[in-house]
Write an enzyme that holds these catalytic residues in place. Structure first.
Site, short mmCIF file in Angstrom:
data_model
loop_
_atom_site.label_atom_id
_atom_site.label_comp_id
_atom_site.label_asym_id
_atom_site.label_seq_id
_atom_site.Cartn_x
_atom_site.Cartn_y
_atom_site.Cartn_z
N CYS A 61 0.81 -1.23 0.00
CA CYS A 61 0.00 0.00 0.00
C CYS A 61 0.84 1.27 0.00
O CYS A 61 0.47 2.25 -0.65
CB CYS A 61 -0.98 -0.02 1.16
SG CYS A 61 -1.98 -1.51 1.17
N HIS B 222 -4.46 6.29 3.62
CA HIS B 222 -4.71 5.07 2.83
C HIS B 222 -6.13 4.59 3.11
O HIS B 222 -6.56 4.55 4.25
CB HIS B 222 -3.68 4.01 3.23
CG HIS B 222 -3.93 2.69 2.60
ND1 HIS B 222 -4.22 2.56 1.26
CD2 HIS B 222 -3.95 1.43 3.11
CE1 HIS B 222 -4.39 1.28 0.98
NE2 HIS B 222 -4.24 0.57 2.09
N ASN C 109 -10.14 -0.89 -1.14
CA ASN C 109 -8.70 -0.75 -0.91
C ASN C 109 -7.96 -1.02 -2.22
O ASN C 109 -7.94 -2.16 -2.68
CB ASN C 109 -8.28 -1.74 0.19
CG ASN C 109 -6.80 -1.69 0.49
OD1 ASN C 109 -6.02 -1.03 -0.21
ND2 ASN C 109 -6.39 -2.39 1.55
#
Ligand code: ACO
Length: 330
Positions: A116, A257, A287
Site C-alpha cells: 500500500c 490510505h 482498498n
C-alpha cells in the site's frame, strides 16, 4: 513551517476500470452482506478490471493525464518508478511495459514492491534522485490490479480490494514553497506472514499444488493487521509532521490510505484531525493499495478540497509490514 522542499508534484492523473462491483454482487455467492461490509469497512463498491485490462494500460491512462497537467512529454521523462504488488508479469517490471507504451525512451524504469505505501516509497525515490542530481522529471505511480491476486472465494479479503492507478510527475521544487516537506518510511518484516501471498514466488513456484491450495492469492489476518495499521499510521503521522515542522492545525487535508473507514477514523482521532478535514473515498473504490492515496488526492482536487498551496498529510500502511507518511504543500 521550517522544511524547504527539494521536489514538487507538478501533475497528477488517475485511472480506474469502468466495471463497478457492488456489495450486492458479493452477496450472490459469498456468505456476506452489504450491512457487514459497510459497517466493518465503509466499502460500498469497488472498480474491478476485466481480464483483458492490463495494469500497464491503467498506468498509461493515469500517466498521460499527469504528464499533460505538468506539461511534460514522454521524451522528457528520465525515470519511471511504479509502486505495485500486482505487476502484469513477474518479469519484466510493469514500469518497463509502461515506458514502451509511453515511448519514454530516455527513462530508466523499475517497480517497487512496498504494497500500500508503494506510491509513497516511489515519491521518496523521486525526491532522492532529484536531490542527488540523478533525475529532473520523474514519473511516479501507485497502481494495482489487486483483483488478479485476490481470492474471490475468501470473504475475509474478496470484498476489500479494488483496482486503479495514480500517476504523478515529480520535478525539482522551484522555491515557491510548494513541494514535499517531509517523508517518513518504515517497515517491519517480522510481521510479514500476517498479510502475504504464500505461493507462486521463488520459494514455492507455481505448481498444481499452489493453484489447488489457492496459495497464489492474498492471505490476511485481518484483526491483527487492523491493530498494527492503527498504531503504525498514528506514529508515522506524528513523525512526518515533526520532521516537516508542521502542526496538525496547519494541515488543510489529511489523505490516509483507504483500507478501512475505522482505521481512517482512528488515525484522524489520534492526530487530532476532524473528519471534515479527512479525505474518504473508500466507499467507491475499496482498498486499491498503492493507488489509494493518489486516487484520493485526484478526487479531492476535482472536488476543490485541495487547492494550490494546500498543506496535505498523507499516511499509509500495508503488507511487509510497510508504512509511510508525507507532508507536502500542493
Ligand atoms: N462478511 C461477513 N462476515 C465476515 C466477512 C465478510 N466479508 N469477513 C469476515 N467475516 C467474519 C469473520 O469470519 C468473523 O466471524 P467469527 O466472529 O464468526 O469468527 C467476523 O466476521 C469478524 O471478523 P474480523 O476479522 O474480526 O472482523 P474485523 O472487524 O477485524 O474486520 C477487516 C475485518 C475488515 C478485514 C479488518 O480487520 C481490516 O480492515 N483489517 C485491516 C486491513 C488492512 O488495513 N490491510 C492493510 C492494507 S492491504 C495491502 O497491503 C494489500
Amino acid at each position: 513551517m521550517s522544511a524547504t522542499p527539494i521536489a514538487a508534484i507538478t501533475g497528477l492523473g488517475t485511472a480506474v476500470p469502468e466495471r463497478v462491483v457492488t456489495n450486492a454482487d458479493y452477496e450472490k455467492y459469498l456468505d456476506t452482506s452489504d450491512q457487514w461490509i459497510v459497517e466493518r469497512t465503509g466499502i460500498r463498491e469497488r472498480r474491478i478490471a476485466g481480464p483483458h485490462e492490463s495494469l500497464a494500460a491503467l498506468c498509461y491512462t493515469a500517466s498521460t493525464k499527469a504528464m499533460a497537467e505538468a506539461g511534460v512529454g514522454p521524451l522528457d521523462l528520465d525515470t519511471i518508478v511504479l509502486g505495485t504488488v500486482s505487476a502484469d508479469r513477474r518479469l519484466p517490471a510493469t514500469a518497463c511495459d509502461l515506458q514502451a507504451l509511453l515511448g519514454a525512451r530516455n527513462a530508466a524504469a523499475f517497480d517497487i514492491a512496498a504494497a500500500c505505501p508503494g506510491w509513497i516509497y516511489s515519491l521518496a525515490v523521486a525526491e532522492g534522485f532529484i536531490a542527488a542530481g540523478r533525475a529532473r522529471k520523474v514519473l511516479t505511480l501507485g497502481a494495482e490490479k489487486l483483483s488478479s491476486i485476490t481470492d474471490m472465494k475468501d470473504r475475509g479479503t474478496a470484498v476489500l480490494f479494488g483496482d486503479g492507478a495514480g500517476a504523478a510527475i515529480v520535478e525539482p521544487a522551484t522555491g515557491d514553497g510548494r513541494g514535499i516537506l517531509s517523508i517518513v518510511l518504515g517497515a517491519d518484516g517480522n510481521l510479514a506472514d500476517l498479510l502475504y501471498i504464500p505461493g507462486g514466488g521463488s520459494a514455492d513456484p507455481v505448481s498444481l499444488k499452489v493453484v489447488e491450495e489457492r496459495s497464489h492469492f492474498i492471505r490476511m489476518a485481518g484483526r491483527e493487521v487492523f491493530k498494527a495499521a492503527v498504531l503504525a499510521m498514528a506514529r508515522a503521522s506524528d513523525e512526518a509532521l515533526a520532521k516537516a515542522g508542521v502542526t496538525i492545525d496547519e494541515v488543510d487535508l489529511m489523505v490516509p490510505h483507504q483500507a478501512n473507514l475505522r482505521i481512517i477514523e482512528a488515525t484522524a482521532k489520534h492526530a487530532g484531525m476532524p473528519m471534515s478535514k479527512v479525505m474518504v473515498n473508500i466507499d467507491r473504490f475499496g482498498n486499491t493499495s498503492a493507488a489509494s492515496i493518489p486516487l484520493a488526492i485526484g478526487q479531492a482536487v476535482e472536488e476543490g478540497r485541495i487547492k494550490r498551496g494546500s498543506v496535505l498529510l498523507l499516511v499509509t500502511f500495508g503488507a511487509g509490514f510497510t508504512w509511510g507518511s508525507v507532508v507536502l504543500r500542493w
